[in-house]
Design a protein around this motif. Sequence first.
Motif, PDB file in Angstrom:
ATOM      1  N   ALA A   1       0.933  -1.173   0.047  1.00  0.00           N
ATOM      2  CA  ALA A   1       0.176  -0.240  -0.069  1.00  0.00           C
ATOM      3  C   ALA A   1       0.781   1.232   0.108  1.00  0.00           C
ATOM      4  O   ALA A   1       0.371   2.426  -0.478  1.00  0.00           O
ATOM      5  N   ASP A   2       2.067   1.239   0.554  1.00  0.00           N
ATOM      6  CA  ASP A   2       2.767   2.191   0.754  1.00  0.00           C
ATOM      7  C   ASP A   2       4.139   2.458  -0.382  1.00  0.00           C
ATOM      8  O   ASP A   2       4.654   3.452  -0.199  1.00  0.00           O
ATOM      9  N   ALA A   3       3.936   1.613  -1.192  1.00  0.00           N
ATOM     10  CA  ALA A   3       4.855   1.358  -2.531  1.00  0.00           C
ATOM     11  C   ALA A   3       4.640   2.663  -3.393  1.00  0.00           C
ATOM     12  O   ALA A   3       3.728   2.546  -4.019  1.00  0.00           O
ATOM     13  N   LEU A   4       5.542   3.507  -3.675  1.00  0.00           N
ATOM     14  CA  LEU A   4       5.205   4.447  -4.691  1.00  0.00           C
ATOM     15  C   LEU A   4       6.075   4.344  -5.921  1.00  0.00           C
ATOM     16  O   LEU A   4       7.137   3.838  -5.871  1.00  0.00           O
ATOM     17  N   ILE A   5       5.376   5.115  -7.070  1.00  0.00           N
ATOM     18  CA  ILE A   5       6.290   5.239  -8.356  1.00  0.00           C
ATOM     19  C   ILE A   5       7.037   6.487  -8.401  1.00  0.00           C
ATOM     20  O   ILE A   5       8.206   6.831  -8.526  1.00  0.00           O
ATOM     21  N   GLY A   6       6.332   7.526  -7.625  1.00  0.00           N
ATOM     22  CA  GLY A   6       6.816   9.014  -7.622  1.00  0.00           C
ATOM     23  C   GLY A   6       5.828   9.679  -6.907  1.00  0.00           C
ATOM     24  O   GLY A   6       5.084   9.257  -6.180  1.00  0.00           O
TER      25      GLY A   6
END
Length: 321
Positions: free
Chosen positions: A205-210
């Motif tokens: 859930a907290d993994a981001l691309i940017g």
Amino acid sequence: MPTDEQVYAYSTVMMGSPILLKLFEHNQALAAAVFGLIKRQEDRLTVNRQQSEVMSINHAAGLHPVAVSPPVFNLIQCAKAVSVAPGSCFNFAIGPLVKRWKIGFQGNSVPPVDELHSLLPLTDPQQVVLDEQQHTVWLKKAGMEIDLGAIAKGYIADLVRDALRREGIERALINLGGNVQTLGMPESEGEPGWAIGLKQPFAEADALIGVIHVCGKSVVTSGIYERYFWLDGRCYHHILDAKTGYPLDNELLSVTIISDNSIDGDIYTTLLYGMGVEKGLAYLAALPQIEAIFVTRDRQVICSSQHQFRFTLINHEYRIG
């Protein structure tokens, strides 16, 4: 992020999503008023309970017109206009298909093809008859169901923004589970504006691309990773095509819209997802007030332009396209 000022965060769960309000003053009464506003709108618009203004329309499908409040009528009128536009894959009459697939609601199987085909005639938005004088809505065929889920959060986010402005609030953020609407901007070091994460599809859930940096703008993301199931190596997601009855299938994992109004974000994420990258970019060339970020299956991040926002890539498994 703010440097020397305190941010107060208030949260709850409504509309099946976590709701977050950020203010620069401690104001529990204002937060309660905002959440009360959201709750009243959810009660009017939901199709996940037996009773609401929208469900009163659905219950009367094939029988008679139903009078609704002017705000609900106006929202339905907007949804119909977008749904009947040439080539639009936005369809507020898609309720029977959504209900049959149940994606995101324990649905994990593909309905029989003949069953889906039998539902397609019930998803024609032209069969929704609106009377502006009486504020009535009539679904001409029994079994029809309208669903404002694709537009309701944006509509409500804009209502919250306007309510905060009436209270003299110049800086705030409201997040309605993917619909982020901002007022003003926080004081910050480095990149100015609110920092909104662009989620990595099918990841934690907290993994981001940017990170998207905006000031006084709405940021709305719609992606196939939000509600889906896997079967025989194929992903079946919640963005359905009313022409076929099946999930739309193209090169996109998500579309993010940056705009003034969150309701536009809701509308254009769906429209542009249906178009794909090439047609979507061409379409946006005539709409300078709407900007988009496309994330593709081959891990490209494609920005239509960056006049109203700045995007910072932080996940180098992806590349700027």
